[in-house]
Design a protein around this motif. Structure first.
Motif, mmCIF file in Angstrom:
data_model
loop_
_atom_site.group_PDB
_atom_site.id
_atom_site.type_symbol
_atom_site.label_atom_id
_atom_site.label_comp_id
_atom_site.label_asym_id
_atom_site.label_seq_id
_atom_site.Cartn_x
_atom_site.Cartn_y
_atom_site.Cartn_z
ATOM 1 N N ILE B 6 0.832 -1.206 0.000
ATOM 2 C CA ILE B 6 0.000 0.000 0.000
ATOM 3 C C ILE B 6 0.867 1.256 0.000
ATOM 4 O O ILE B 6 0.576 2.222 -0.705
ATOM 5 C CB ILE B 6 -0.969 -0.005 1.202
ATOM 6 N N GLN B 7 1.952 1.211 0.756
ATOM 7 C CA GLN B 7 2.868 2.366 0.766
ATOM 8 C C GLN B 7 3.382 2.659 -0.629
ATOM 9 O O GLN B 7 3.440 3.810 -1.059
ATOM 10 C CB GLN B 7 4.067 2.114 1.705
ATOM 11 N N LYS B 8 3.709 1.603 -1.342
ATOM 12 C CA LYS B 8 4.232 1.782 -2.697
ATOM 13 C C LYS B 8 3.152 2.395 -3.596
ATOM 14 O O LYS B 8 3.411 3.345 -4.346
ATOM 15 C CB LYS B 8 4.691 0.426 -3.254
ATOM 16 N N VAL B 9 1.939 1.849 -3.492
ATOM 17 C CA VAL B 9 0.837 2.359 -4.315
ATOM 18 C C VAL B 9 0.559 3.827 -3.983
ATOM 19 O O VAL B 9 0.367 4.654 -4.869
ATOM 20 C CB VAL B 9 -0.432 1.496 -4.092
ATOM 21 N N LEU B 10 0.590 4.133 -2.693
ATOM 22 C CA LEU B 10 0.344 5.514 -2.264
ATOM 23 C C LEU B 10 1.437 6.451 -2.763
ATOM 24 O O LEU B 10 1.160 7.570 -3.205
ATOM 25 C CB LEU B 10 0.257 5.583 -0.736
ATOM 26 N N THR B 11 2.673 5.973 -2.707
ATOM 27 C CA THR B 11 3.788 6.796 -3.185
ATOM 28 C C THR B 11 3.644 7.047 -4.683
ATOM 29 O O THR B 11 3.800 8.168 -5.155
ATOM 30 C CB THR B 11 5.137 6.105 -2.879
ATOM 31 N N ASP B 12 3.337 5.980 -5.420
ATOM 32 C CA ASP B 12 3.125 6.140 -6.867
ATOM 33 C C ASP B 12 2.033 7.165 -7.145
ATOM 34 O O ASP B 12 2.070 7.884 -8.135
ATOM 35 C CB ASP B 12 2.733 4.806 -7.512
ATOM 36 N N ALA B 13 1.020 7.193 -6.273
ATOM 37 C CA ALA B 13 -0.110 8.109 -6.470
ATOM 38 C C ALA B 13 0.158 9.451 -5.801
ATOM 39 O O ALA B 13 -0.734 10.306 -5.762
ATOM 40 C CB ALA B 13 -1.394 7.491 -5.915
ATOM 41 N N ASP B 14 1.347 9.618 -5.276
ATOM 42 C CA ASP B 14 1.742 10.887 -4.670
ATOM 43 C C ASP B 14 0.777 11.307 -3.547
ATOM 44 O O ASP B 14 0.536 12.487 -3.327
ATOM 45 C CB ASP B 14 1.792 11.969 -5.760
ATOM 46 N N TYR B 15 0.190 10.314 -2.903
ATOM 47 C CA TYR B 15 -0.736 10.543 -1.779
ATOM 48 C C TYR B 15 -1.887 11.494 -2.125
ATOM 49 O O TYR B 15 -2.402 12.194 -1.259
ATOM 50 C CB TYR B 15 0.026 11.064 -0.548
ATOM 51 N N GLN B 16 -2.273 11.518 -3.401
ATOM 52 C CA GLN B 16 -3.386 12.407 -3.779
ATOM 53 C C GLN B 16 -4.725 11.696 -3.605
ATOM 54 O O GLN B 16 -4.975 10.691 -4.259
ATOM 55 C CB GLN B 16 -3.226 12.847 -5.234
ATOM 56 N N PRO B 17 -5.612 12.243 -2.770
ATOM 57 C CA PRO B 17 -6.928 11.625 -2.602
ATOM 58 C C PRO B 17 -7.686 11.534 -3.932
ATOM 59 O O PRO B 17 -8.478 10.620 -4.142
ATOM 60 C CB PRO B 17 -7.661 12.571 -1.647
ATOM 61 N N ALA B 18 -7.401 12.479 -4.846
ATOM 62 C CA ALA B 18 -8.091 12.444 -6.139
ATOM 63 C C ALA B 18 -7.749 11.171 -6.906
ATOM 64 O O ALA B 18 -8.494 10.739 -7.771
ATOM 65 C CB ALA B 18 -7.720 13.672 -6.968
#
Lengths: 238, 593
Positions: B6-18
């Motif tokens: 999940i951390q990796k996915v979040l990092t890839d998504a730059d922690y953007q809620p959008a």
């Protein structure tokens, strides 16, 4: 800036930024509604407040008043459509007014009375919905939820919490609770929150208060919802 | 383990809620569902309520709270798939894999279900396996698929022919015939001047190709005039209308030109960021499109200071996750913000308050394609094709009963007769023009023309021959709308479900005279009170066929005055089973004969 709109032949003043329902209410004109509540972000989902603006149907609670609008609010056609949509809400959930402790104080019931709804007309869905009695002071009966979103907005906008949400799609919509267990007892709702008191139906109830006012002496037992709404909501506008 | 992922996915998504949808798609692919623990981690990391995440998961058909099979197979349930034998194949696949539609097999290896039209109508029956398109399904292919699943062969090792998707362009017109040179349209825009280019679009008379037909130049001017720091360009590639697949072909073979059109839009409205909202069903072209975007960056056609003109603009692809409603522009914007695709109240319109409440232009893939060409050739060139009110050409997705289903481009004003002749359709009963939300025309109307002023279409053109059953068609469409209704407003949420019930009642032979009257009045109610285009058009299949073929409905009715809405005897089935009885006295006749 301000101006004038015309509802059913009556000229009604409005101020810039007002919606049609806000201008109408201020002028003492009732437009039936369920998901609208003064002071809350307009939602426009129940469609009971549908009016005809210059030949087009619009939700009075979300559509801005604009100079020169000719609006039909009372017509046989609109009345019929509003009655049918109210009936839809009745068959979608499971509403048994005589055994519901909200009876007489229920806005869904009040609107149904106002629209002279005498039966449910449509086939029932007999939806399988649950109760959440986990909280010591607040009861949720999902059978009576009409997805008006008022508790969601109240919790977010008034209480500064996010206790409720609407999930699902289409006819499978459901009210969900923001807690680990999904139960109300594990959420941060408080019995004094606006969200606990805003429900227009009997879906969210305060425990141990149901019969403090006897049936027969309740709000809509004696007053049409149009009178009550105008009185309360004009008060709010002042 | 999960936390790391999940951390990796979040990092890839730059922690953007959008980017919630992107994040959830990654989790679904990894875990076959969205684990409850993941929801808590995401809620914390993105600082959004847990309820929003659950609401998103429950809204989109491709996301699940409970585990699906490691091979999640969905079969397209469009009317054209059905005409190509889908029902039979689904049954065959179901017994081959020993799993019922709508279920996950006990060992968790495979799940099977129906899904709304996957946009492969010219090469169906079609499906998806873990989101990847399967085409031209038949028994040998299903045997092959079942064997691959049982061998637990990774998707990357499945034979490529199972995933082959053809363009099938049969008739190219002014847009498909002369693809542009990369960068030429942007160059032409700056050479002519930005304002003059907008003038050319105006002169071209270009109207939105998604179906609604709003004037493109006017929309862009409104947006450009909105005072705001940020403006956005969005290309709507959420091509969900059953029977439409032309945007898939345009993106597969003309993506450069589409991106070029978006870049011109950015120059005109003053946007630095664009989005391609690609329907989840088109996952198979995602990597290819990403590569094209990268090539354009490398060539100086995207990114900072494009062609040395001082324009900074980039494009991000956002994938949908199975929701027809997201084709509606404000629902699409909600979806892009990481929310359920529920259409917004209007006003304000997206040109004033769109993505992140900033001025946003949303246009169809084909519109951007046309813009790029107009930027080079000029407005008069475009307006010289088509009719007075409908300038230019329309790219059609033709499918159903014809010998050459595929892509056809015509100048507006073309007659239906001409189209039928070109695609090899004979013995035609009628045509669904513009998909289920459009109009069903009968074989008495083939002299009508395709144009905004007569028969408008976003591109869907489904042909039915005389062997087809009108009620089966209408039933498929009516069920589709009930399935895809977002559920926001009462008349559509409850109304489309009631339409489904009422139509089924008549088709199943439980209707009497009053039921057709009731059906029609329910149609009018849903049409005139619904919040958005979905509800406003959901009754069109019934209304347009009731008007043309009243006898088809009447034939289904019983000649009694009242018929209950449910199957009386069928309702006793459970009681009979429990009582171990099946004698005559345990049955009820529906009505006294």
């Amino acid at each position: 800036m301000s101006g004038t709109i015309n509802i059913d032949g009556q000229n009604i003043p409005f101020e810039e930024g007002q919606t049609i329902i806000e201008a109408a209410t201020a002028a003492g004109v009732y437009i039936p509604h369920l998901c609208h509540q003064p002071g809350y972000t307009p939602h426009g989902s129940c469609k009971v407040c549908t009016v005809n603006v210059n030949g087009r149907n619009c939700s009075a609670c979300t559509f801005p008043a604009v100079e020169g609008q000719t609006i039909v609010n009372n017509s046989a056609e609109l009345e019929q459509d509003r009655r049918r949509m109210t009936q839809m809400l009745f068959v979608e959930g499971n509403h048994f007014c005589p055994s519901c402790e909200k009876t007489g104080n229920c806005q869904l019931q009040g609107v149904a009375y106002h629209l002279n709804m005498l039966d449910n007309h449509f086939p029932h869905f007999f939806a399988n919905r649950e109760m959440d009695a986990s909280h010591p002071d607040i009861l949720i009966d999902h059978n009576r939820c009409i997805f008006c979103n008022l508790c969601v907005r109240a919790s977010r906008e008034k209480d500064g919490k996010n206790v409720f949400g609407i999930s699902g799609r289409g006819i499978n919509k459901r009210l969900i609770i923001n807690s680990d267990s999904g139960q109300l007892k594990d959420s941060d709702i408080d019995v004094n929150d606006c969200a606990a008191h805003i429900c227009p139906t009997g879906a969210i109830l305060i425990k141990r208060t149901g019969y403090q006012v006897p049936i027969g002496k309740r709000i809509y037992d004696h007053h049409d919802i149009s009178e009550v709404a105008l009185m309360e909501e004009r008060e709010h506008g002042k | 383990m999960m936390k790391t992922f999940i951390q990796k996915v979040l990092t890839d998504a730059d922690y953007q809620p959008a980017r919630l949808l992107t994040i959830l798609r990654a989790l679904q692919a990894e875990y076959q569902h969205i684990p409850i623990d993941a929801i808590d981690i995401l809620a914390d990391a993105l600082n959004i309520p847990r309820t929003q995440i659950i609401a998103v998961v429950e809204f989109y058909s491709f996301l699940h709270l409970t585990p699906q099979g490691r091979y999640d197979i969905l079969i397209s349930d469009s009317i054209t798939d059905r005409m190509q034998g889908k029902e039979n194949l689904l049954g065959y696949l179901s017994s081959a894999l020993k799993v019922k539609a709508g279920q996950v097999r006990d060992d968790g290896l495979v799940s099977l279900n129906n899904t709304s039209c996957t946009g492969m109508c010219d090469q169906g029956p079609a499906g998806l396996v873990n989101g990847h398109a399967l085409t031209k399904l038949d028994r040998p292919r299903i045997d092959e698929i079942a064997a691959l699943v049982e061998q637990q062969k990774p998707l990357g090792e499945w034979p490529p022919h199972l995933f082959a998707v053809d363009d099938n362009i049969y008739k190219a017109g002014l847009l498909l015939n002369g693809p542009i040179e990369n960068g030429a349209a942007i160059q032409a825009t700056y050479t002519r001047g930005i304002n003059n280019t907008l003038e050319e679009l105006d002169r071209a008379g270009l109207r939105g190709r998604g179906g609604a037909g709003f004037k493109t130049a006017m929309k862009w001017r409104f947006c450009a005039e909105e005072p705001s720091e940020q403006h956005f360009v969005v290309c709507n590639a959420d091509e969900g209308e059953p029977g439409t697949f032309k945007d898939r072909v345009l993106l597969n073979s003309h993506a450069e030109q589409v991106f070029e059109g978006m870049t011109i839009a950015a120059a005109i409205i003053g946007a630095n960021q664009g989005f391609l909202y690609l329907r989840g069903e088109y996952l198979h072209i995602f990597d290819k499109l990403q590569a094209i975007l990268q090539q354009r960056r490398n060539a100086g056609l995207l990114g900072a200071n494009i062609l040395g003109q001082g324009l900074d603009f980039d494009i991000e692809i956002r994938l949908g996750a199975g929701a027809y409603i997201c084709g509606e522009e404000s629902a699409l914007i909600e979806s892009m913000e990481g929310k359920p695709g529920i259409p917004r109240n209007r006003p304000p319109y997206p040109v004033t308050s769109g993505y992140l409440n900033q001025p946003t232009v949303v246009n169809n893939v084909e519109t951007f394609l046309a813009v790029a060409k107009i930027a080079i050739e000029g407005g008069d060139w475009f307006a010289s094709f088509g009719t007075e009110k409908s300038a230019g050409s329309k790219i059609l997705s033709i499918c159903g009963d014809c010998s050459r289903p595929g892509i056809y481009e015509y100048p507006f004003g073309v007659s239906i007769e001409q189209i039928l002749a070109d695609c090899g359709a004979s013995n035609v009963l009628g045509i669904q023009v513009g998909g289920p939300s459009g109009t069903f025309i009968s074989n008495q109307e083939f002299n009508r023309q395709l144009a905004f002023e007569d028969l408008a279409t976003g591109g869907s053109f489904i042909i039915f021959n005389n062997s087809r059953n009108i009620l089966e068609i209408v039933q498929n469409f009516t069920h589709f709308f009930a399935h895809e209704s977002c559920g926001f407003c009462t008349p559509c949420r409850v109304g489309t479900a009631l339409l489904k019930k009422q139509l089924d009642k008549i088709i199943e032979g439980h209707g009497s005279a009053g039921d057709v009257v009731e059906l029609e009045s329910l149609c009018q109610l849903v049409k005139s009170n619904s919040h958005c285009g979905l509800g406003q058009t959901a009754a069109n299949p019934i209304l347009s066929t009731l008007q043309r073929y009243p006898d088809v409905y009447e034939k289904q009715l019983k000649s009694i005055s009242y018929e209950p809405g449910f199957d009386l005897d069928g309702s006793l089935e459970i009681a009979r089973r429990m009582a171990h009885r099946d004698d005559a006295a345990a049955h009820l006749s529906q009505v006294e004969d």
